[in-house]
Design an enzyme around this catalytic site. Structure first.
Site, PDB file in Angstrom:
ATOM      1  N   SER A  25      -4.597   2.398   7.841  1.00 13.63           N
ATOM      2  CA  SER A  25      -3.980   1.180   8.418  1.00 13.63           C
ATOM      3  C   SER A  25      -3.290   0.324   7.359  1.00 13.63           C
ATOM      4  O   SER A  25      -2.457  -0.509   7.685  1.00 13.63           O
ATOM      5  CB  SER A  25      -4.982   0.315   9.182  1.00 13.63           C
ATOM      6  OG  SER A  25      -6.281   0.757   9.066  1.00 13.63           O
ATOM      7  N   GLY A  55     -11.522  -2.468   5.077  1.00 12.22           N
ATOM      8  CA  GLY A  55     -10.926  -3.375   4.095  1.00 12.22           C
ATOM      9  C   GLY A  55      -9.556  -3.003   3.552  1.00 12.22           C
ATOM     10  O   GLY A  55      -9.123  -3.578   2.560  1.00 12.22           O
ATOM     11  N   SER A  56      -8.842  -2.075   4.219  1.00 13.45           N
ATOM     12  CA  SER A  56      -7.553  -1.679   3.625  1.00 13.45           C
ATOM     13  C   SER A  56      -6.515  -2.807   3.713  1.00 13.45           C
ATOM     14  O   SER A  56      -5.692  -2.960   2.822  1.00 13.45           O
ATOM     15  CB  SER A  56      -7.033  -0.384   4.250  1.00 13.45           C
ATOM     16  OG  SER A  56      -6.488  -0.613   5.509  1.00 13.45           O
ATOM     17  N   TRP A  57      -6.560  -3.622   4.771  1.00 13.80           N
ATOM     18  CA  TRP A  57      -5.614  -4.759   4.845  1.00 13.80           C
ATOM     19  C   TRP A  57      -5.959  -5.767   3.745  1.00 13.80           C
ATOM     20  O   TRP A  57      -5.082  -6.327   3.109  1.00 13.80           O
ATOM     21  CB  TRP A  57      -5.666  -5.429   6.227  1.00 13.80           C
ATOM     22  CG  TRP A  57      -4.858  -4.717   7.255  1.00 13.80           C
ATOM     23  CD1 TRP A  57      -4.576  -3.379   7.286  1.00 13.80           C
ATOM     24  CD2 TRP A  57      -4.207  -5.283   8.400  1.00 13.80           C
ATOM     25  NE1 TRP A  57      -3.795  -3.090   8.380  1.00 13.80           N
ATOM     26  CE2 TRP A  57      -3.566  -4.211   9.080  1.00 13.80           C
ATOM     27  CE3 TRP A  57      -4.126  -6.561   8.943  1.00 13.80           C
ATOM     28  CZ2 TRP A  57      -2.834  -4.404  10.259  1.00 13.80           C
ATOM     29  CZ3 TRP A  57      -3.394  -6.755  10.116  1.00 13.80           C
ATOM     30  CH2 TRP A  57      -2.759  -5.695  10.760  1.00 13.80           C
ATOM     31  N   ASP A  86     -15.677  -9.643   9.220  1.00 12.63           N
ATOM     32  CA  ASP A  86     -15.955  -8.503  10.109  1.00 12.63           C
ATOM     33  C   ASP A  86     -17.423  -8.507  10.525  1.00 12.63           C
ATOM     34  O   ASP A  86     -18.282  -9.035   9.805  1.00 12.63           O
ATOM     35  CB  ASP A  86     -15.619  -7.164   9.434  1.00 12.63           C
ATOM     36  CG  ASP A  86     -15.362  -6.053  10.470  1.00 12.63           C
ATOM     37  OD1 ASP A  86     -14.174  -5.696  10.650  1.00 12.63           O
ATOM     38  OD2 ASP A  86     -16.323  -5.577  11.107  1.00 12.63           O
ATOM     39  N   ASP A 102     -19.018 -12.771  13.445  1.00 14.60           N
ATOM     40  CA  ASP A 102     -18.332 -12.456  14.697  1.00 14.60           C
ATOM     41  C   ASP A 102     -17.170 -13.442  14.869  1.00 14.60           C
ATOM     42  O   ASP A 102     -17.392 -14.658  14.876  1.00 14.60           O
ATOM     43  CB  ASP A 102     -19.364 -12.617  15.833  1.00 14.60           C
ATOM     44  CG  ASP A 102     -18.804 -12.242  17.176  1.00 14.60           C
ATOM     45  OD1 ASP A 102     -17.576 -12.080  17.297  1.00 14.60           O
ATOM     46  OD2 ASP A 102     -19.617 -12.112  18.118  1.00 14.60           O
ATOM     47  N   ASP A 127      -6.688  -7.118  12.810  1.00 18.32           N
ATOM     48  CA  ASP A 127      -6.480  -5.710  13.171  1.00 18.32           C
ATOM     49  C   ASP A 127      -7.661  -5.283  14.035  1.00 18.32           C
ATOM     50  O   ASP A 127      -8.122  -4.152  13.969  1.00 18.32           O
ATOM     51  CB  ASP A 127      -6.399  -4.884  11.868  1.00 18.32           C
ATOM     52  CG  ASP A 127      -5.992  -3.444  12.096  1.00 18.32           C
ATOM     53  OD1 ASP A 127      -5.328  -3.181  13.108  1.00 18.32           O
ATOM     54  OD2 ASP A 127      -6.322  -2.588  11.260  1.00 18.32           O
ATOM     55  N   LYS A 167      -2.896  -6.990  15.824  1.00 18.46           N
ATOM     56  CA  LYS A 167      -2.740  -5.733  16.576  1.00 18.46           C
ATOM     57  C   LYS A 167      -2.862  -6.027  18.070  1.00 18.46           C
ATOM     58  O   LYS A 167      -3.745  -6.802  18.482  1.00 18.46           O
ATOM     59  CB  LYS A 167      -3.833  -4.761  16.145  1.00 18.46           C
ATOM     60  CG  LYS A 167      -3.843  -3.503  16.997  1.00 18.46           C
ATOM     61  CD  LYS A 167      -4.485  -2.359  16.303  1.00 18.46           C
ATOM     62  CE  LYS A 167      -6.003  -2.485  16.270  1.00 18.46           C
ATOM     63  NZ  LYS A 167      -6.575  -1.489  15.390  1.00 18.46           N
TER      64      LYS A 167
HETATM   65  N1  SAM Z   1      -7.869  -3.690   9.183  1.00 18.00           N
HETATM   66  C1  SAM Z   1      -9.004  -2.863   8.832  1.00 18.00           C
HETATM   67  C2  SAM Z   1      -8.649  -2.068   7.616  1.00 18.00           C
HETATM   68  O1  SAM Z   1      -7.471  -2.023   7.285  1.00 18.00           O
HETATM   69  O2  SAM Z   1      -9.550  -1.521   6.969  1.00 18.00           O
HETATM   70  C3  SAM Z   1      -9.419  -1.977   9.991  1.00 18.00           C
HETATM   71  C4  SAM Z   1     -10.001  -2.733  11.132  1.00 18.00           C
HETATM   72  S1  SAM Z   1     -10.844  -1.717  12.293  1.00 18.00           S
HETATM   73  C5  SAM Z   1      -9.532  -0.928  13.107  1.00 18.00           C
HETATM   74  C6  SAM Z   1     -11.398  -2.848  13.502  1.00 18.00           C
HETATM   75  C7  SAM Z   1     -12.538  -3.721  13.064  1.00 18.00           C
HETATM   76  O3  SAM Z   1     -12.713  -4.748  14.045  1.00 18.00           O
HETATM   77  C8  SAM Z   1     -13.887  -3.029  12.963  1.00 18.00           C
HETATM   78  O4  SAM Z   1     -14.316  -2.999  11.628  1.00 18.00           O
HETATM   79  C9  SAM Z   1     -14.829  -3.891  13.822  1.00 18.00           C
HETATM   80  O5  SAM Z   1     -16.106  -4.084  13.250  1.00 18.00           O
HETATM   81  C10 SAM Z   1     -14.059  -5.184  13.885  1.00 18.00           C
HETATM   82  N2  SAM Z   1     -14.458  -6.087  14.989  1.00 18.00           N
HETATM   83  C11 SAM Z   1     -14.500  -5.793  16.317  1.00 18.00           C
HETATM   84  N3  SAM Z   1     -14.956  -6.869  17.002  1.00 18.00           N
HETATM   85  C12 SAM Z   1     -15.191  -7.858  16.099  1.00 18.00           C
HETATM   86  C13 SAM Z   1     -15.678  -9.200  16.201  1.00 18.00           C
HETATM   87  N4  SAM Z   1     -16.005  -9.739  17.373  1.00 18.00           N
HETATM   88  N5  SAM Z   1     -15.815  -9.935  15.060  1.00 18.00           N
HETATM   89  C14 SAM Z   1     -15.503  -9.393  13.857  1.00 18.00           C
HETATM   90  N6  SAM Z   1     -15.046  -8.122  13.710  1.00 18.00           N
HETATM   91  C15 SAM Z   1     -14.888  -7.365  14.811  1.00 18.00           C
END
Ligand code: SAM
Length: 300
Positions: A25, A55-57, A86, A102, A127, A167
């Site tokens: 991502s 954590g890539s973003w 996260d 959260d 994201d 996203k």
């Molecule tokens: N942007 C990230 C990267 O580049 O590494 C990837 C994100 S991943 C697709 C989606 C993330 O949304 C997951 O790690 C998940 O734990 C988080 N997530 C989902 N619901 C959440 C919430 N209510 N609060 C915080 N994080 C949440």
């Protein structure tokens, strides 16, 4: 799926490993930035990465904002700060303050503001993706709620003129989201980076120039729903907020659609052989970051 076959099949997955990004991502944010240059602003100071794990973003944010500066070289009076939030734990990244929380909970908002010494953010990105159940209607609804929660939090922490990137999934109700965003930002664009698969409904909204309606004071409260929070959003001609429950066809805001990443970049739906992609070697690579708390280590 063996890791080498996945490496071969998905060029961005492979490239991410080569360049040390924790997830493919990273290229989505990089290609969005190629088009909109939001991370190239030298005045960018306070940045929030919502739903940031693994954590890539955050890695992209850290690299672009601190270009080669080590954490130990940053002075006390440097106002630049990246906060990554996260539900999942995240391994450390230079210049990034991690918050395991959260995004839908009001306490998270207060913690972010505390980390910024009550100053507002210049840029917020999200994201977020919830765990999918396979029940499409339910998944679409939960995803929609997560986007609205990210937007809700953003309205409370973003400075006027700030930028929000998130996203989205272009489902049935996407026009309502564009309309709501149109009341809050000067410009709303729906962007599709080349690294996001063409076969997926995934896209990113790039919202430029936050303009909260005069008199509207967004406040997070556990006891009010996302819908109630946004009820005061629509403004009349005097820019005063008034209650809306729905929008009318003539008020519909259709976001401009933009493809980004350039035609010279890899197509995420294509399969490339190693020979074609000169920068890639044919050696299988290990993951950049091992999972922080893998399921196989729990209860053993
Ligand atoms: N942007 C990230 C990267 O580049 O590494 C990837 C994100 S991943 C697709 C989606 C993330 O949304 C997951 O790690 C998940 O734990 C988080 N997530 C989902 N619901 C959440 C919430 N209510 N609060 C915080 N994080 C949440």
């Amino acid at each position: 799926m063996g890791k080498s076959s996945k490496d071969k099949r998905d060029v961005y997955y492979r490239k991410a490993k080569e360049l040390g990004y924790r997830a493919r991502s990273a290229f989505k944010l990089l290609q969005l930035n190629e088009q909109f240059h939001f991370l190239d602003d030298p005045n960018l100071k306070r940045v929030v990465d919502l739903c940031a794990a693994p954590g890539s973003w955050s890695q992209v944010l850290s690299k672009t904002m601190f270009k080669g500066i080590k954490e130990s070289e940053v002075t006390e009076d440097d106002e630049r700060k990246i906060v990554a939030v996260d539900l999942q734990p995240m391994s450390p990244i230079d210049h990034v303050t991690r918050l395991q929380a959260d995004i839908t909970h009001p306490r998270t908002l207060n913690k972010i503001l505390e980390l910024f010494n009550n100053s507002k953010a210049d840029f917020v990105c999200s994201d977020g993706a919830p765990d999918v159940t396979g029940l499409h209607d339910l998944d679409e609804y939960v995803q929609q709620q997560l986007i609205m929660s990210a937007l809700q939090l953003t309205t409370c922490i973003l400075k006027e003129g700030g930028i929000f990137v998130a996203k989205i999934f272009r489902g049935r109700d996407i026009n309502l989201l564009y309309t709501q965003l149109g009341y809050l930002f000067e410009q709303v664009i729906c962007a599709k980076p080349r690294s996001s698969r063409g076969t997926s409904l995934e896209a990113f909204i790039v919202c430029i120039g936050y303009i909260p309606p005069k008199g509207w004071q967004p406040k997070l409260d556990e006891n009010i729903s996302v819908q109630e929070f946004f009820q005061g959003l629509k403004t009349d001609s005097k820019n005063q907020p008034r209650v809306i429950e729905r929008y009318y066809e003539e008020e519909r805001n259709i976001a401009e659609f933009m493809s980004c990443g350039g035609l010279q970049s890899f197509d995420s739906d294509a399969t490339y052989h190693y020979d074609v992609v000169a920068a890639l070697s044919d050696v299988s690579l290990d993951p950049v970051q091992s999972p922080t708390s893998p399921a196989y280590k729990k209860d053993s």
